[in-house]
Design an enzyme around this catalytic site. Structure first.
Site, PDB file in Angstrom:
ATOM      1  N   ASN A 212       0.861  -1.184   0.000  1.00  0.00           N
ATOM      2  CA  ASN A 212       0.000   0.000   0.000  1.00  0.00           C
ATOM      3  C   ASN A 212       0.902   1.240   0.000  1.00  0.00           C
ATOM      4  O   ASN A 212       2.132   1.136   0.019  1.00  0.00           O
ATOM      5  CB  ASN A 212      -0.968  -0.013   1.185  1.00  0.00           C
ATOM      6  CG  ASN A 212      -0.271  -0.074   2.540  1.00  0.00           C
ATOM      7  OD1 ASN A 212       0.813   0.481   2.729  1.00  0.00           O
ATOM      8  ND2 ASN A 212      -0.891  -0.752   3.494  1.00  0.00           N
ATOM      9  N   GLU A 215       3.310   1.469   3.014  1.00  0.00           N
ATOM     10  CA  GLU A 215       4.406   0.501   2.920  1.00  0.00           C
ATOM     11  C   GLU A 215       5.399   0.901   1.832  1.00  0.00           C
ATOM     12  O   GLU A 215       6.607   0.713   1.978  1.00  0.00           O
ATOM     13  CB  GLU A 215       3.840  -0.889   2.640  1.00  0.00           C
ATOM     14  CG  GLU A 215       3.079  -1.479   3.817  1.00  0.00           C
ATOM     15  CD  GLU A 215       2.216  -2.665   3.431  1.00  0.00           C
ATOM     16  OE1 GLU A 215       1.828  -3.430   4.332  1.00  0.00           O
ATOM     17  OE2 GLU A 215       1.908  -2.821   2.237  1.00  0.00           O
ATOM     18  N   ASP A 282      -5.248  -8.709   0.925  1.00  0.00           N
ATOM     19  CA  ASP A 282      -5.299 -10.146   0.630  1.00  0.00           C
ATOM     20  C   ASP A 282      -6.161 -10.410  -0.602  1.00  0.00           C
ATOM     21  O   ASP A 282      -5.822 -11.240  -1.449  1.00  0.00           O
ATOM     22  CB  ASP A 282      -5.879 -10.916   1.820  1.00  0.00           C
ATOM     23  CG  ASP A 282      -5.044 -10.776   3.077  1.00  0.00           C
ATOM     24  OD1 ASP A 282      -3.821 -10.591   2.964  1.00  0.00           O
ATOM     25  OD2 ASP A 282      -5.629 -10.852   4.182  1.00  0.00           O
TER      26      ASP A 282
END
Length: 343
Positions: A212, A215, A282
């Site tokens: 993301n 990150e 996920d």
């Protein structure tokens, strides 16, 4: 590439029909997501916190298991490799995997507990989360055992996902061993990684990373608040790691897709409402893995992942998307305007 012309609903739905042909190997930090839900009518006299009367308990496979759950929900085959503790939570994890029709090979460790994330919710709002875990690195022998389990399933898989939740499974020894096994297989198998910034240097040469924006910023120590900053940070990651592609998820702003260092696309979000972003990453990498397994064009696979993420963030707790939900989203929502970002 004329991206928008290649992203019509019928083309997207046709690709969904091929999902059941795919078999994906997921290796990573598996865990239990425990949801304790109820209502809060008063404040505790012992501390300024709400007293939640628990009315329902729900247990789901989380972490790498949630990636596998999303893949099987879409009709494909998933194989999960990871670790569990020799405890009640580990047995519960295996029961949940059976219930979700997920094939798995879990290494049972006596020395560490099964990771459990417990969330307490009152009126669909998370009040508290507490974690039970040991996030220390696996012993070398345990890492080798994980690699051996993964090697048993590699010949039958069309793509490999490493789901790194920073709980100790992913290490330099693990990534090196996995890539050696992929190279020795004689097949070109896509390797997708959902990364953690602390392990950033370990992902050399992977097919695609899916961080993301936060990150991305933490991994390369660059800001990512504007499109220009995101482009520079993404290019720096690709140059440093020599990964083939990069997908940075941007929350309510959609996602940035780096086909290459100089070919970057922006896909706006399709989400209409956001209740909970838990597990959205996920879902994204699960759909993306299916796209790679079926050799879909990258932007097309990312668009499907974007639709799927828009569905799960409208649910409370980590969710999985069904083919019907995804088809409904593709047919009822406008195709997002995919635009090239200048470099």
């Amino acid at each position: 590439m004329a991206a928008q012309e290649n992203l019509n609903p019928s083309r997207l739905i046709d690709s969904l029909e091929h999902f059941p042909k795919a078999r994906i190997l997921i290796i990573g930090d598996a865990m239990i997501d425990e949801y304790l839900t109820g209502d809060a009518y008063r404040i505790s006299p012992e501390a300024p916190v709400p007293v939640v009367h628990i009315e329902n308990e729900r247990y789901l496979v989380g972490g790498a298991g949630n990636v596998a759950r999303n893949i099987t929900a879409l009709g494909a085959q998933a194989v999960l490799v990871g670790v569990r503790g020799s405890d009640a939570a580990g047995r519960k994890l295996e029961r949940c995997l059976h219930e979700d029709r997920i094939n798995f090979s879990l290494l049972t460790l006596q020395s560490r507990p099964t990771t459990v994330k417990t969330r307490i919710l009152a009126r669909q709002q998370q009040v508290l989360r507490f974690d039970k875990e040991d996030a220390s690195a696996l012993e070398l022998g345990d890492t080798d055992a994980i690699l051996a389990l993964a090697g048993e399933h590699l010949p039958d898989c069309d793509a490999v996902v490493v789901s790194d939740y920073g709980k100790g499974l992913v290490s330099q020894r693990f990534m090196k061993g996995l890539q050696e096994r992929l190279e020795a297989s004689g097949r070109t198998v896509p390797l997708l990684v959902d990364p953690k910034p602390q392990n950033f240097s370990l992902y050399q040469g992977v097919t695609i990373l899916t961080p993301n924006a936060k990150e991305t910023s933490e991994s390369i120590h660059l800001p990512t608040k504007t499109p220009e900053e995101l482009v520079r940070a993404g290019q720096a990651i690709m140059e440093q790691l020599q990964c083939r592609h990069l997908l940075t998820t941007l929350g309510s702003k959609g996602m940035a897709v780096f086909e290459s260092r100089d070919s970057i696309w922006h896909i706006p979000t399709t989400a209409k409402q956001v209740f909970d972003v838990t597990g959205a990453g996920d879902t994204v990498i699960a759909v993306l893995a299916l796209g790679f397994a079926l050799n879909l064009p990258l932007v097309q696979a990312c668009l499907l992942a974007n639709y799927a993420a828009g569905i799960v963030v409208a649910q409370v707790g980590a969710g999985a998307v069904s083919p019907h939900q995804l088809i409904q989203a593709v047919t009822s929502l406008p195709i997002p305007k995919v635009a090239r970002w200048n470099t």
